[in-house]
Design a protein around this motif. Structure first.
Motif, PDB file in Angstrom:
ATOM      1  N   GLU A  70      -5.113  -1.555  -0.096  1.00  0.00           N
ATOM      2  CA  GLU A  70      -4.335  -2.761   0.165  1.00  0.00           C
ATOM      3  C   GLU A  70      -3.291  -2.924  -0.942  1.00  0.00           C
ATOM      4  OE1 GLU A  70      -7.704  -3.602  -2.347  1.00  0.00           O
ATOM      5  OE2 GLU A  70      -7.934  -3.344  -0.218  1.00  0.00           O
ATOM      6  N   ALA A  71      -2.448  -3.929  -0.799  1.00  0.00           N
ATOM      7  CA  ALA A  71      -1.383  -4.196  -1.771  1.00  0.00           C
ATOM      8  C   ALA A  71      -1.971  -4.518  -3.138  1.00  0.00           C
ATOM      9  CB  ALA A  71      -0.519  -5.353  -1.273  1.00  0.00           C
ATOM     10  N   GLU A  77       0.843  -1.195   0.000  1.00  0.00           N
ATOM     11  CA  GLU A  77       0.000   0.000   0.000  1.00  0.00           C
ATOM     12  C   GLU A  77       0.883   1.252   0.000  1.00  0.00           C
ATOM     13  OE1 GLU A  77      -3.198   2.307   2.902  1.00  0.00           O
ATOM     14  OE2 GLU A  77      -2.502   0.305   3.412  1.00  0.00           O
ATOM     15  N   GLY A  78       0.621   2.152  -0.944  1.00  0.00           N
ATOM     16  CA  GLY A  78       1.361   3.405  -1.036  1.00  0.00           C
ATOM     17  C   GLY A  78       2.694   3.314  -1.745  1.00  0.00           C
ATOM     18  N   ALA A  79       3.129   2.122  -2.127  1.00  0.00           N
ATOM     19  CA  ALA A  79       4.419   1.976  -2.815  1.00  0.00           C
ATOM     20  C   ALA A  79       4.391   2.720  -4.145  1.00  0.00           C
ATOM     21  CB  ALA A  79       4.747   0.503  -3.032  1.00  0.00           C
ATOM     22  N   ASP A  80       5.506   3.308  -4.491  1.00  0.00           N
ATOM     23  CA  ASP A  80       5.598   4.169  -5.668  1.00  0.00           C
ATOM     24  C   ASP A  80       6.995   3.985  -6.260  1.00  0.00           C
ATOM     25  OD1 ASP A  80       5.484   6.190  -7.550  1.00  0.00           O
ATOM     26  OD2 ASP A  80       4.796   7.725  -6.145  1.00  0.00           O
ATOM     27  N   ILE A  81       7.071   3.389  -7.453  1.00  0.00           N
ATOM     28  CA  ILE A  81       8.360   3.141  -8.095  1.00  0.00           C
ATOM     29  C   ILE A  81       8.407   3.878  -9.426  1.00  0.00           C
ATOM     30  CG2 ILE A  81       9.889   1.405  -9.082  1.00  0.00           C
ATOM     31  CD1 ILE A  81       8.788  -0.593  -7.148  1.00  0.00           C
ATOM     32  N   ARG A 135       6.096   4.842 -14.297  1.00  0.00           N
ATOM     33  CA  ARG A 135       5.885   4.881 -12.853  1.00  0.00           C
ATOM     34  C   ARG A 135       4.802   3.869 -12.499  1.00  0.00           C
ATOM     35  NH1 ARG A 135       3.456  10.174  -9.731  1.00  0.00           N
ATOM     36  NH2 ARG A 135       3.642   9.366  -7.602  1.00  0.00           N
ATOM     37  N   PHE A 136       5.021   3.096 -11.455  1.00  0.00           N
ATOM     38  CA  PHE A 136       4.064   2.116 -10.950  1.00  0.00           C
ATOM     39  C   PHE A 136       3.740   2.520  -9.511  1.00  0.00           C
ATOM     40  CE2 PHE A 136       5.949   0.117 -14.492  1.00  0.00           C
ATOM     41  CZ  PHE A 136       5.165  -0.953 -14.900  1.00  0.00           C
ATOM     42  N   ARG A 137       2.435   2.754  -9.231  1.00  0.00           N
ATOM     43  CA  ARG A 137       2.042   3.235  -7.914  1.00  0.00           C
ATOM     44  C   ARG A 137       0.828   2.468  -7.420  1.00  0.00           C
ATOM     45  NH1 ARG A 137      -1.011   7.873  -6.209  1.00  0.00           N
ATOM     46  NH2 ARG A 137      -1.433   8.312  -8.393  1.00  0.00           N
ATOM     47  N   CYS A 138       0.927   1.919  -6.207  1.00  0.00           N
ATOM     48  CA  CYS A 138      -0.196   1.223  -5.579  1.00  0.00           C
ATOM     49  C   CYS A 138      -1.129   2.269  -4.991  1.00  0.00           C
ATOM     50  CB  CYS A 138       0.304   0.279  -4.492  1.00  0.00           C
ATOM     51  SG  CYS A 138      -1.026  -0.593  -3.649  1.00  0.00           S
ATOM     52  N   GLU A 176      -4.858  -8.382  -8.509  1.00  0.00           N
ATOM     53  CA  GLU A 176      -5.538  -7.987  -7.275  1.00  0.00           C
ATOM     54  C   GLU A 176      -5.168  -6.545  -6.956  1.00  0.00           C
ATOM     55  OE1 GLU A 176      -3.987 -10.570  -4.270  1.00  0.00           O
ATOM     56  OE2 GLU A 176      -4.815 -12.375  -5.167  1.00  0.00           O
ATOM     57  N   GLY A 177      -6.135  -5.768  -6.484  1.00  0.00           N
ATOM     58  CA  GLY A 177      -5.860  -4.405  -6.049  1.00  0.00           C
ATOM     59  C   GLY A 177      -5.988  -3.390  -7.172  1.00  0.00           C
ATOM     60  N   ALA A 178      -5.398  -2.219  -6.949  1.00  0.00           N
ATOM     61  CA  ALA A 178      -5.458  -1.126  -7.922  1.00  0.00           C
ATOM     62  C   ALA A 178      -4.055  -0.573  -8.144  1.00  0.00           C
ATOM     63  CB  ALA A 178      -6.384  -0.023  -7.428  1.00  0.00           C
ATOM     64  N   LEU A 179      -3.776  -0.223  -9.393  1.00  0.00           N
ATOM     65  CA  LEU A 179      -2.439   0.216  -9.783  1.00  0.00           C
ATOM     66  C   LEU A 179      -2.543   1.390 -10.744  1.00  0.00           C
ATOM     67  CD1 LEU A 179       0.682  -0.515  -9.826  1.00  0.00           C
ATOM     68  CD2 LEU A 179       0.153  -1.887 -11.851  1.00  0.00           C
ATOM     69  N   ASP A 180      -1.777   2.438 -10.463  1.00  0.00           N
ATOM     70  CA  ASP A 180      -1.613   3.537 -11.414  1.00  0.00           C
ATOM     71  C   ASP A 180      -0.306   3.311 -12.151  1.00  0.00           C
ATOM     72  OD1 ASP A 180      -3.919   4.892 -10.844  1.00  0.00           O
ATOM     73  OD2 ASP A 180      -2.964   6.588  -9.855  1.00  0.00           O
ATOM     74  N   VAL A 181      -0.371   3.321 -13.482  1.00  0.00           N
ATOM     75  CA  VAL A 181       0.830   3.201 -14.304  1.00  0.00           C
ATOM     76  C   VAL A 181       0.924   4.456 -15.152  1.00  0.00           C
ATOM     77  CG1 VAL A 181       2.046   1.874 -16.072  1.00  0.00           C
ATOM     78  CG2 VAL A 181       0.627   0.678 -14.389  1.00  0.00           C
TER      79      VAL A 181
END
Length: 196
Positions: free
Chosen positions: A185-186, A127-131, A178-181, A149-154
């Motif tokens: 949740e994860a 959760e909140g990870a941002d690469i 950029r990949f951001r949760c 599973e979950g949601a991802l911003d690319v």
């Protein structure tokens, strides 16, 4: 974050040692000093030196920059320090690499193999990870991101895409990503990577 495979903890240092040795040999093959590699990659000399001596485990962003300089995908580089994968890769044998500081776990489901252009990776972001990756490891790299599973911003260059479970984003990567949760949740996703 707990390691996905606790059994790999003992081999983490061995993997870091082999990775550091491979990074040093790639630099030596090109006849570059640490200073030259620092200029080409934008990574400090001290970080490069410590990674080559296995004093630190490189982050995902650092490895991405080095892969770009050396013209390899991250999976290709990691496969060079792991044993050659069999045609059938059992779940327990799939290499797992973790960037704890970024909240990123990467499982090489179908590692690079001689004669094959594609590979399959499972990614997990807490959760909140941002690469952020400032460049692709190989220009024009084809990627398919499928959220399990979950949601991802690319973000691809400057276009942002929000993906939910079941969504798939197809792209050729020429610039920053950029990949951001974004969920509470994860997120878990599959990434298919095809060399141009």
């Amino acid at each position: 974050m707990k390691r996905v495979l606790d059994g790999l903890q003992a081999s983490d240092a061995q993997l870091d040692t082999r990775l550091g040795s491979r990074l040093a040999s790639l630099r030596a093959e090109r006849g570059w000093s640490l200073g030259e590699l620092a200029e080409r990659s934008g990574i400090s000399r001290s970080t490069l030196s410590r990674a080559e001596r296995a004093e630190i485990s490189p982050t995902a962003s650092t490895l991405n920059r080095l892969c770009s300089v050396y013209g390899r995908t991250m999976s290709q580089l990691l496969s060079e320090v792991e044993s050659e994968p069999a045609l059938l890769v059992r779940a327990a044998e799939q290499p797992v690499w973790e960037d704890r500081s970024a909240g990123f776990v990467r499982r090489s489901v179908s590692p690079p193999h001689a004669g094959l252009r594609a590979e399959l990776v499972e990614g997990r972001l807490t959760e909140g990870a941002d690469i952020e990756y400032d460049r692709p490891p190989v220009p024009g790299l084809e990627q398919h991101v499928w959220v399990l599973e979950g949601a991802l911003d690319v973000t691809v260059q400057q276009a942002e895409h929000r993906l939910g479970a079941g969504d798939c984003l197809r792209m050729r990567v020429w610039g920053p990503t950029r990949f951001r949760c974004v969920g509470p949740e994860a997120v878990r996703y599959a990434l298919a990577v095809v060399l141009p």
